[in-house]
Design a protein around this motif. Structure first.
Motif, PDB file in Angstrom:
ATOM      1  N   LEU A   1       0.832  -1.207   0.000  1.00  0.00           N
ATOM      2  CA  LEU A   1       0.000   0.000   0.000  1.00  0.00           C
ATOM      3  C   LEU A   1       0.869   1.262   0.000  1.00  0.00           C
ATOM      4  CD1 LEU A   1      -2.999   0.852   0.117  1.00  0.00           C
ATOM      5  CD2 LEU A   1      -2.734   1.080   2.587  1.00  0.00           C
ATOM      6  N   MET A   2       1.948   1.219   0.779  1.00  0.00           N
ATOM      7  CA  MET A   2       2.855   2.384   0.834  1.00  0.00           C
ATOM      8  C   MET A   2       3.495   2.615  -0.534  1.00  0.00           C
ATOM      9  SD  MET A   2       4.369   1.750   4.607  1.00  0.00           S
ATOM     10  CE  MET A   2       5.780   2.813   4.487  1.00  0.00           C
ATOM     11  N   LEU A   3       3.926   1.512  -1.145  1.00  0.00           N
ATOM     12  CA  LEU A   3       4.550   1.606  -2.477  1.00  0.00           C
ATOM     13  C   LEU A   3       3.545   2.135  -3.497  1.00  0.00           C
ATOM     14  CD1 LEU A   3       7.200   0.887  -4.001  1.00  0.00           C
ATOM     15  CD2 LEU A   3       6.136  -1.288  -4.576  1.00  0.00           C
ATOM     16  N   PHE A   4       2.311   1.644  -3.369  1.00  0.00           N
ATOM     17  CA  PHE A   4       1.256   2.087  -4.291  1.00  0.00           C
ATOM     18  C   PHE A   4       1.015   3.594  -4.144  1.00  0.00           C
ATOM     19  CE2 PHE A   4      -3.180   3.108  -5.111  1.00  0.00           C
ATOM     20  CZ  PHE A   4      -3.339   2.618  -6.389  1.00  0.00           C
ATOM     21  N   LEU A   5       0.918   4.049  -2.885  1.00  0.00           N
ATOM     22  CA  LEU A   5       0.635   5.473  -2.657  1.00  0.00           C
ATOM     23  C   LEU A   5       1.759   6.351  -3.192  1.00  0.00           C
ATOM     24  CD1 LEU A   5      -0.951   5.285   0.916  1.00  0.00           C
ATOM     25  CD2 LEU A   5      -2.103   5.786  -1.245  1.00  0.00           C
ATOM     26  N   LYS A   6       2.995   5.870  -2.996  1.00  0.00           N
ATOM     27  CA  LYS A   6       4.167   6.631  -3.484  1.00  0.00           C
ATOM     28  C   LYS A   6       4.099   6.735  -5.019  1.00  0.00           C
ATOM     29  CE  LYS A   6       9.230   6.388  -3.379  1.00  0.00           C
ATOM     30  NZ  LYS A   6       9.534   5.885  -4.694  1.00  0.00           N
ATOM     31  N   THR A   7       3.842   5.598  -5.671  1.00  0.00           N
ATOM     32  CA  THR A   7       3.772   5.590  -7.141  1.00  0.00           C
ATOM     33  C   THR A   7       2.597   6.434  -7.620  1.00  0.00           C
ATOM     34  OG1 THR A   7       4.433   3.285  -6.885  1.00  0.00           O
ATOM     35  CG2 THR A   7       3.964   3.998  -9.104  1.00  0.00           C
ATOM     36  N   HIS A   8       1.515   6.345  -6.884  1.00  0.00           N
ATOM     37  CA  HIS A   8       0.316   7.093  -7.260  1.00  0.00           C
ATOM     38  C   HIS A   8       0.593   8.598  -7.253  1.00  0.00           C
ATOM     39  CE1 HIS A   8      -3.909   7.792  -7.869  1.00  0.00           C
ATOM     40  NE2 HIS A   8      -3.965   8.564  -6.798  1.00  0.00           N
ATOM     41  N   ARG A   9       1.261   9.052  -6.185  1.00  0.00           N
ATOM     42  CA  ARG A   9       1.590  10.490  -6.086  1.00  0.00           C
ATOM     43  C   ARG A   9       2.476  10.910  -7.261  1.00  0.00           C
ATOM     44  NH1 ARG A   9       1.579   9.749  -0.486  1.00  0.00           N
ATOM     45  NH2 ARG A   9       3.774   9.191  -0.463  1.00  0.00           N
ATOM     46  N   GLN A  10       3.379   9.996  -7.630  1.00  0.00           N
ATOM     47  CA  GLN A  10       4.381  10.315  -8.650  1.00  0.00           C
ATOM     48  C   GLN A  10       3.779  10.387 -10.061  1.00  0.00           C
ATOM     49  OE1 GLN A  10       7.670   7.708  -8.079  1.00  0.00           O
ATOM     50  NE2 GLN A  10       8.996   8.794  -9.523  1.00  0.00           N
ATOM     51  N   TYR A  11       2.882   9.457 -10.391  1.00  0.00           N
ATOM     52  CA  TYR A  11       2.479   9.324 -11.806  1.00  0.00           C
ATOM     53  C   TYR A  11       1.009   9.628 -12.085  1.00  0.00           C
ATOM     54  CZ  TYR A  11       6.909   6.818 -12.108  1.00  0.00           C
ATOM     55  OH  TYR A  11       8.227   6.480 -12.050  1.00  0.00           O
ATOM     56  N   SER A  12       0.212   9.831 -11.067  1.00  0.00           N
ATOM     57  CA  SER A  12      -1.228   9.922 -11.343  1.00  0.00           C
ATOM     58  C   SER A  12      -1.635  11.295 -11.851  1.00  0.00           C
ATOM     59  CB  SER A  12      -2.027   9.582 -10.085  1.00  0.00           C
ATOM     60  OG  SER A  12      -1.993  10.672  -9.210  1.00  0.00           O
ATOM     61  N   SER A  13      -2.700  11.279 -12.638  1.00  0.00           N
ATOM     62  CA  SER A  13      -3.389  12.498 -13.077  1.00  0.00           C
ATOM     63  C   SER A  13      -2.461  13.539 -13.703  1.00  0.00           C
ATOM     64  CB  SER A  13      -4.134  13.140 -11.892  1.00  0.00           C
ATOM     65  OG  SER A  13      -4.978  12.188 -11.294  1.00  0.00           O
ATOM     66  N   ARG A  14      -1.485  13.079 -14.483  1.00  0.00           N
ATOM     67  CA  ARG A  14      -0.578  14.011 -15.163  1.00  0.00           C
ATOM     68  C   ARG A  14      -0.338  13.512 -16.584  1.00  0.00           C
ATOM     69  NH1 ARG A  14       2.385  15.211 -10.960  1.00  0.00           N
ATOM     70  NH2 ARG A  14       3.866  13.531 -11.218  1.00  0.00           N
ATOM     71  N   CYS A  15      -0.509  14.426 -17.540  1.00  0.00           N
ATOM     72  CA  CYS A  15      -0.349  14.036 -18.941  1.00  0.00           C
ATOM     73  C   CYS A  15       1.113  13.676 -19.237  1.00  0.00           C
ATOM     74  CB  CYS A  15      -0.806  15.177 -19.837  1.00  0.00           C
ATOM     75  SG  CYS A  15      -0.537  14.853 -21.587  1.00  0.00           S
ATOM     76  N   LEU A  16       1.290  12.581 -19.947  1.00  0.00           N
ATOM     77  CA  LEU A  16       2.652  12.131 -20.276  1.00  0.00           C
ATOM     78  C   LEU A  16       3.330  13.109 -21.238  1.00  0.00           C
ATOM     79  CD1 LEU A  16       4.750   9.790 -20.102  1.00  0.00           C
ATOM     80  CD2 LEU A  16       3.648   8.780 -22.082  1.00  0.00           C
ATOM     81  N   GLN A  17       2.561  13.733 -22.108  1.00  0.00           N
ATOM     82  CA  GLN A  17       3.127  14.617 -23.137  1.00  0.00           C
ATOM     83  C   GLN A  17       3.468  16.000 -22.589  1.00  0.00           C
ATOM     84  OE1 GLN A  17       3.960  14.095 -26.338  1.00  0.00           O
ATOM     85  NE2 GLN A  17       3.460  11.919 -26.167  1.00  0.00           N
ATOM     86  N   CYS A  18       2.481  16.641 -21.928  1.00  0.00           N
ATOM     87  CA  CYS A  18       2.718  18.034 -21.535  1.00  0.00           C
ATOM     88  C   CYS A  18       2.777  18.235 -20.020  1.00  0.00           C
ATOM     89  CB  CYS A  18       1.633  18.934 -22.124  1.00  0.00           C
ATOM     90  SG  CYS A  18      -0.019  18.545 -21.534  1.00  0.00           S
ATOM     91  N   GLY A  19       2.506  17.196 -19.249  1.00  0.00           N
ATOM     92  CA  GLY A  19       2.619  17.274 -17.789  1.00  0.00           C
ATOM     93  C   GLY A  19       1.473  18.014 -17.122  1.00  0.00           C
ATOM     94  N   THR A  20       0.447  18.349 -17.876  1.00  0.00           N
ATOM     95  CA  THR A  20      -0.701  19.062 -17.293  1.00  0.00           C
ATOM     96  C   THR A  20      -1.456  18.150 -16.317  1.00  0.00           C
ATOM     97  OG1 THR A  20      -0.929  20.171 -19.405  1.00  0.00           O
ATOM     98  CG2 THR A  20      -2.810  20.355 -17.895  1.00  0.00           C
ATOM     99  N   ALA A  21      -1.924  18.731 -15.225  1.00  0.00           N
ATOM    100  CA  ALA A  21      -2.716  17.960 -14.256  1.00  0.00           C
ATOM    101  C   ALA A  21      -4.099  17.665 -14.857  1.00  0.00           C
ATOM    102  CB  ALA A  21      -2.865  18.745 -12.966  1.00  0.00           C
TER     103      ALA A  21
END
Lengths: 204, 657
Positions: free
Chosen positions: B609-629
């Motif tokens: 769960l801790m690993l998931f939350l860390k990864t989630h914070r890092q990669y979630s809800s951000r466009c891969l191309q322009c980084g927009t939230a």
């Protein structure tokens, strides 16, 4: 090639000839040759040895017929018949017929052994024998116990019987069958398994 | 769902793709967003897993738990013999159908096979070998993990080869081959072969055990009595001419008179009826259930795999209309240009009853109806089935598992862990089926609640019927019920050595306790599933918003599988043991192994769960191309509001109808 073919043909002819000769000897040899101990011993020895040799060659020569179940069932039937007429019922008259079947037990068992090898070489059915022969043992023992009575008693009472017949002739047949078939079935099952594994891991 | 034409960001790598897309967009003003079924859990694999789990799982449980007879040889034999039969299946196929390796006559066809096998997006790891036959059956695939075969009728092979030379027909011939290749690509060919062998060998082995054990039991009963009553000295006396020293040696081999007496007493307790009852109730469920799986579940596997193969051709070609006649033998004239689009946009009018009726009428048909196949190409989400399909399949399967697990071989294990096996099976399957639901932007909660309610409901109805019968007997025919219980439950336990007391002195206590425990179990299983699947939905929903996750195309679905695996670990080793303690009041948590595994479950779940939350914070809800939230949850076809980049594009099937 032609030389091989002609040699093979001659040997096949010789095989059938030996079997015919053995049959004739059994039925037409003088009584004294059978009853006198050293001569009788040599005579029976000759019959067994030549019939085994003839069956060995003939099985090899007609091996294609034994690759199917039909050939194997023929061998099994021959063995069961020979056991039945040797141990199942007592053939006193004519006594030569009794000798014929008694001698037949050897080549028939040998034939079953060889035909099982051929069948199992070509067909991966070793497991079939390994699984159903124990079932045959268990059920035939159960049914025999039910209808023939205490088998141990029967066996003991039969031990001292002079004429060689036995109500447990089926057990001897089954024992002979399993002795011929089970060791080859184990080897065949393992051999075919190794072959399948090798083929799976080999990229061709 | 319809969306407007979208423009991609003009990066170098996208120019080619965008041009192609624009060309297609010119031809069609709008496109349908369809899920890429190859990027989602494969339904044939799930079905295969369920069938294997139902049979092998039940036997493995019997093997690890205390069992009255040695069950592990049966489990090991079933596993090894199935594997062996699976490896030898191609040989048997070849012999049975007279299949021969294709001669040089079919060189052109073989070259095309080699070429197509390496064509993107297919790219097979092995090139299938071509076999020809003279039977009336058409083209089919089979093989093992490392040897793949395509078998084809000689005249069809000739026609296929001629068509490949013809510029007009070559595409048709290639489509037929690509359809077959997708059986290799999805791996359904080996699953089908292994599954069929498993079902066949379960029938053979359990059938053999029944025949052998019955014979052996009868023999022991009939011969044991005679043997135990016989006198060893009298037996040896019958052998004429036996030397006295041999006689003494042989006598020592027999049991002493006191041992014989003990054996006699034990033998007197054996009841033939109980022995037969035990053997039949131990092995007959396996025979019946493998038959049920074979007749009712396996045909679904055959049909599903064809849907995947159809989809494979469409994915490879990038369009559907011209493919359909080739792979389904439907004349092109039959289809209007907009047939598939109309099918995709029309709500299904085929009722569940008519679908089931079609299956009843065509029980052994390898394909769904042509309409269903067309619909699955037009609307790939149909491959996953509705929640009712999944729930009925799982509900009936868990019922079968319940029946399997109360056989005397697994009774003790189930008595100790009554909820484990079926709960875990339901949890894993529903979790896997939730992925496509969430990807399509449907409500995971609604799907989960309805599915779990129906699955548990089916078991509950079964339980209610059983309890109604139990209570009717208890109130109206108590003596009869006592007899049934003695000869059924208790005799099995007695014969298995669990209990020596056959009488049900306090019938009411048994009836009420059994009812309360079973009813409570249904409630606990229902709540446990709801809670654990709620957690799973939350995790999967968040995971789908990892738009900037590196190599998401290949790794995201693996993360989803790992999450389900870890949750299953926690459920199996921590949650369910605690629930069992609550239900049964047993002291299983005092067992060191159980305690260690429960602690391990907590640790693994916390760490994950801790690993998931860390990864989630890092990669979630951000466009891969322009980084927009990007706000909100993921739905198929969602794009970045800033750069219009399609998010999670690999989840979309890119072919036009």
């Amino acid at each position: 090639m032609t030389q091989h073919k002609s040699l093979s043909g001659w040997l096949t002819l010789l095989g059938w000839g030996l079997i015919l000769l053995d049959g004739l000897l059994i039925f037409f040899v003088p009584e004294s040759a059978l009853t006198t101990l050293p001569r009788g011993f040599v005579f029976v020895g000759w019959l067994i040895l030549t019939s085994l040799l003839a069956v060995s060659w003939l099985t090899f020569a007609y091996r294609s017929h034994f690759q199917s179940w039909l050939g194997w069932i023929f061998s099994l039937s021959l063995m069961v018949i020979s056991f039945f007429f040797t141990m199942g019922i007592t053939l006193q008259i004519p006594s030569r017929l009794s000798l014929f079947f008694a001698i037949l037990v050897f080549p028939a068992s040998w034939l079953l052994f060889l035909s099982t090898i051929i069948l199992l070489w070509h067909r991966d059915v070793g497991l079939l024998f390994l699984s159903w022969i124990p079932v045959l043992y268990v059920w035939s023992a159960f049914l025999a116990w039910r209808y023939q009575g205490n088998l141990i008693e029967l066996w003991l009472s039969n031990l001292n019987q002079a004429d060689g017949s036995s109500p447990l002739w089926w057990f001897s047949t089954l024992f002979c069958l399993s002795s011929c078939v089970l060791p080859i079935a184990v080897i065949s099952f393992l051999g075919h398994t190794v072959r399948l594994l090798v083929r799976e891991f080999r990229q061709d | 769902m319809l969306v407007g034409k979208r423009a991609r960001k003009l990066t170098g790598k996208n120019i080619f793709l965008m041009t192609a897309k624009l060309q297609r967009a010119e031809q069609k003003s709008e496109i349908l967003i369809k899920p890429n079924i190859f990027a989602l859990p494969n339904q044939t694999s799930i079905l295969f897993g369920l069938v294997v789990l139902a049979l092998l799982g039940a036997l493995v449980i019997g093997s690890i738990g205390r069992s009255p007879v040695l069950i592990w040889p049966l489990t090991l034999s079933l596993f090894l013999l199935t594997l062996r039969a699976f490896l030898s299946a191609p040989e048997r196929h070849m012999k049975r159908n007279g299949l021969k390796p294709a001669s040089t006559e079919f060189d052109d066809l073989m070259q095309t096979i080699t070429k197509l096998a390496s064509t993107s997006p297919l790219v097979l790891s092995l090139v299938p070998k071509l076999l020809v036959h003279d039977q009336t059956i058409g083209i089919f695939t089979f093989g093992t993990l490392r040897h793949w075969y395509i078998a084809i009728n000689r005249s069809d092979a000739q026609r296929l080869q001629n068509d490949l030379q013809n510029p007009v027909l070559s595409k048709v011939a290639e489509d037929v081959l690509i359809h077959e290749f997708y059986h290799f690509k999805t791996g359904d060919f080996w699953q089908m072969s292994y599954g069929e062998e498993l079902l066949r060998w379960t029938l053979i082995l359990t059938g053999w055990f029944i025949v052998f054990l019955l014979g052996f039991g009868f023999l022991l009963i009939i011969a044991g009595k005679d043997i135990l009553e016989s006198n060893p000295s009298a037996i040896l006396a019958q052998i004429v001419g036996l030397p006295p020293e041999t006689n003494d040696t042989l006598l020592k081999l027999f049991p002493s008179s006191s041992e014989m007496e003990a054996l006699r007493r034990e033998a007197a307790g054996i009841n033939l009826g109980l022995a037969v009852n035990f053997v039949m109730s131990a092995f007959l469920p396996f025979v019946l259930i493998s038959g049920v799986l074979w007749f009712f579940y396996w045909p679904k596997f055959w049909r599903l795999r064809e849907l995947y193969a159809d989809a494979g051709v469409v994915h490879t070609r990038g369009e559907a209309l011209s493919i359909v006649p080739n792979i389904m033998a439907i004349p092109l004239a039959y289809l209007r240009a907009d047939t598939l689009q109309r099918i995709a946009q029309t709500k299904s009018t085929e009722s569940i009853i008519s679908k089931w009726w079609y299956r009843v009428r065509h029980p052994r048909k390898y394909h769904y109806s042509p309409l269903m196949r067309l619909k699955c190409i037009a609307e790939p989400k149909l491959v996953f089935g509705s929640w009712v399909d999944t729930a009925v399949l799982l509900g009936t399967l868990t019922l079968l598992l319940d029946i399997l697990l109360v056989s005397p071989l697994t009774l003790l294990w189930v008595g100790q862990w009554p909820m484990h096996f079926t709960t875990i099976v339901i949890f894993v399957t529903v979790s896997l089926n939730l992925i496509p639901v969430l990807v399509q932007g449907q409500s995971g909660w609604s799907y989960m609640i309805k599915s779990v309610t129906l699955i548990v409901g089916l078991r509950f109805i079964w339980l209610l019927i059983s309890l109604a019968l139990l209570f009717s007997l208890f109130f109206f025919f108590p003596a009869f019920l006592s007899d049934i219980l003695a000869s059924g439950v208790a005799s099995t336990a007695h014969f298995a050595g669990y209990s020596t007391d056959l009488a049900f002195d306090d019938l009411s206590e048994f009836v009420f306790r059994a009812s309360i425990l079973n009813l409570a179990q249904v409630f606990i299983v229902f709540m446990t599933l709801l809670l654990s699947l709620t957690v799973m939905i939350t995790i999967l929903q968040r995971m789908l918003t990892w738009y900037s996750f590196p190599q998401a195309k290949h790794r995201l679905i693996k993360v989803a599988y790992w999450s389900i695996a870890i949750a299953t670990f926690g459920l199996g080793f921590t949650v369910l043991p605690l629930s069992t303690v609550l239900l049964l009041g047993t002291e299983i948590l005092h067992q060191p192994v159980v305690l260690i595994l429960a602690s391990a479950g907590v640790l693994v779940m916390t760490g994950s769960l801790m690993l998931f939350l860390k990864t989630h914070r890092q990669y979630s809800s951000r466009c891969l191309q322009c980084g927009t939230a990007i706000s909100g949850s993921y739905t198929l076809g969602k794009s970045c509001p800033a750069c219009d980049e399609v998010l999670n594009p690999w989840l979309i099937a890119e072919y036009k109808l």
